[in-house]
Design a protein around this motif. Structure first.
Motif, PDB file in Angstrom:
ATOM      1  N   PHE A   1       0.845  -1.190   0.000  1.00  0.00           N
ATOM      2  CA  PHE A   1       0.000   0.000   0.000  1.00  0.00           C
ATOM      3  C   PHE A   1       0.879   1.237   0.000  1.00  0.00           C
ATOM      4  CE2 PHE A   1       0.563  -1.473   4.304  1.00  0.00           C
ATOM      5  CZ  PHE A   1       0.891  -0.336   5.017  1.00  0.00           C
ATOM      6  N   ARG A   2       0.291   2.325  -0.428  1.00  0.00           N
ATOM      7  CA  ARG A   2       1.016   3.589  -0.584  1.00  0.00           C
ATOM      8  C   ARG A   2       0.539   4.574   0.476  1.00  0.00           C
ATOM      9  NH1 ARG A   2       3.117   6.477  -5.525  1.00  0.00           N
ATOM     10  NH2 ARG A   2       3.032   8.691  -5.039  1.00  0.00           N
ATOM     11  N   LEU A   3       1.484   5.232   1.123  1.00  0.00           N
ATOM     12  CA  LEU A   3       1.187   6.286   2.085  1.00  0.00           C
ATOM     13  C   LEU A   3       1.797   7.585   1.585  1.00  0.00           C
ATOM     14  CD1 LEU A   3       1.997   4.436   5.425  1.00  0.00           C
ATOM     15  CD2 LEU A   3      -0.251   4.931   4.489  1.00  0.00           C
ATOM     16  N   GLU A   4       1.082   8.675   1.771  1.00  0.00           N
ATOM     17  CA  GLU A   4       1.585   9.986   1.388  1.00  0.00           C
ATOM     18  C   GLU A   4       1.600  10.871   2.627  1.00  0.00           C
ATOM     19  OE1 GLU A   4      -0.658  11.359  -1.981  1.00  0.00           O
ATOM     20  OE2 GLU A   4       0.002   9.669  -3.215  1.00  0.00           O
ATOM     21  N   PRO A   5       2.762  10.916   3.318  1.00  0.00           N
ATOM     22  CA  PRO A   5       2.851  11.688   4.555  1.00  0.00           C
ATOM     23  C   PRO A   5       2.521  13.173   4.373  1.00  0.00           C
ATOM     24  CG  PRO A   5       4.768  10.285   4.294  1.00  0.00           C
ATOM     25  CD  PRO A   5       3.998  10.218   3.022  1.00  0.00           C
ATOM     26  N   SER A   6       2.956  13.743   3.290  1.00  0.00           N
ATOM     27  CA  SER A   6       2.601  15.124   2.953  1.00  0.00           C
ATOM     28  C   SER A   6       2.743  15.278   1.440  1.00  0.00           C
ATOM     29  CB  SER A   6       3.488  16.127   3.706  1.00  0.00           C
ATOM     30  OG  SER A   6       4.840  15.958   3.356  1.00  0.00           O
ATOM     31  N   GLU A   7       2.387  16.440   0.940  1.00  0.00           N
ATOM     32  CA  GLU A   7       2.388  16.647  -0.501  1.00  0.00           C
ATOM     33  C   GLU A   7       3.784  16.436  -1.089  1.00  0.00           C
ATOM     34  OE1 GLU A   7       1.356  20.229  -3.586  1.00  0.00           O
ATOM     35  OE2 GLU A   7       0.275  20.152  -1.684  1.00  0.00           O
TER      36      GLU A   7
END
Length: 147
Positions: free
Chosen positions: A72-78
């Motif tokens: 799975f993919r996580l995007e901590p910030s932009e």
């Protein structure tokens, strides 16, 4: 080179050798404590992996033979991303766009007490053991780290 070694050996005092030996022995204390903690884990205990971003838990999974393979993919910030991979009894940060790639190079982790950290993204993957009633076998406050 040989002259430098002779110079340093000549200037060493007997107490210097004792201090060096004591420091060398003390350097193994964390390994001994970690080994003791691992040996205290029951076979019935559940091994739990948690993924935290900025201290907030965003994902948790029990690591066991029955745990399915998952990415799975996580995007901590932009502009930041992490691809986390779970494969049965282990977990890793498979890919990210951090500059140093330390979290990716850490590789698979599977034992209680192990962590993988991506500082630029403030992402931490931790593994801990829980009893069947859901209580952690050791709390983070119980661990003493010699300084």
């Amino acid at each position: 080179m040989i002259q430098k070694v002779r110079y340093h050996l000549r200037n060493m005092k007997p107490l210097d050798v004792v201090i060096i030996i004591c420091l060398l022995i003390a350097s193994f204390i964390p390994h001994i404590v970690y080994g003791i903690q691992l040996s205290n884990i029951d076979e019935d205990a559940r091994i739990i992996a948690t993924v935290k971003i900025s201290g907030e838990e965003v994902y948790s999974v029990e690591l066991s033979e029955e745990t399915p393979h998952e990415e799975f993919r996580l995007e901590p910030s932009e502009g930041q991303y992490n691809i986390i991979e779970v494969d049965g009894t282990r977990i890793r940060n498979k890919e990210d766009n951090s500059p140093d790639q330390l979290g990716v190079r850490r590789g698979w982790i599977s034992h209680p007490g192990e962590t993988a950290v991506v500082l630029p993204h403030q992402l931490i993957i931790e593994i801990h053991a829980e009893n069947l009633d859901g209580q952690e076998i050791y709390e983070e406050d119980d661990i003493i780290i010699p300084m």
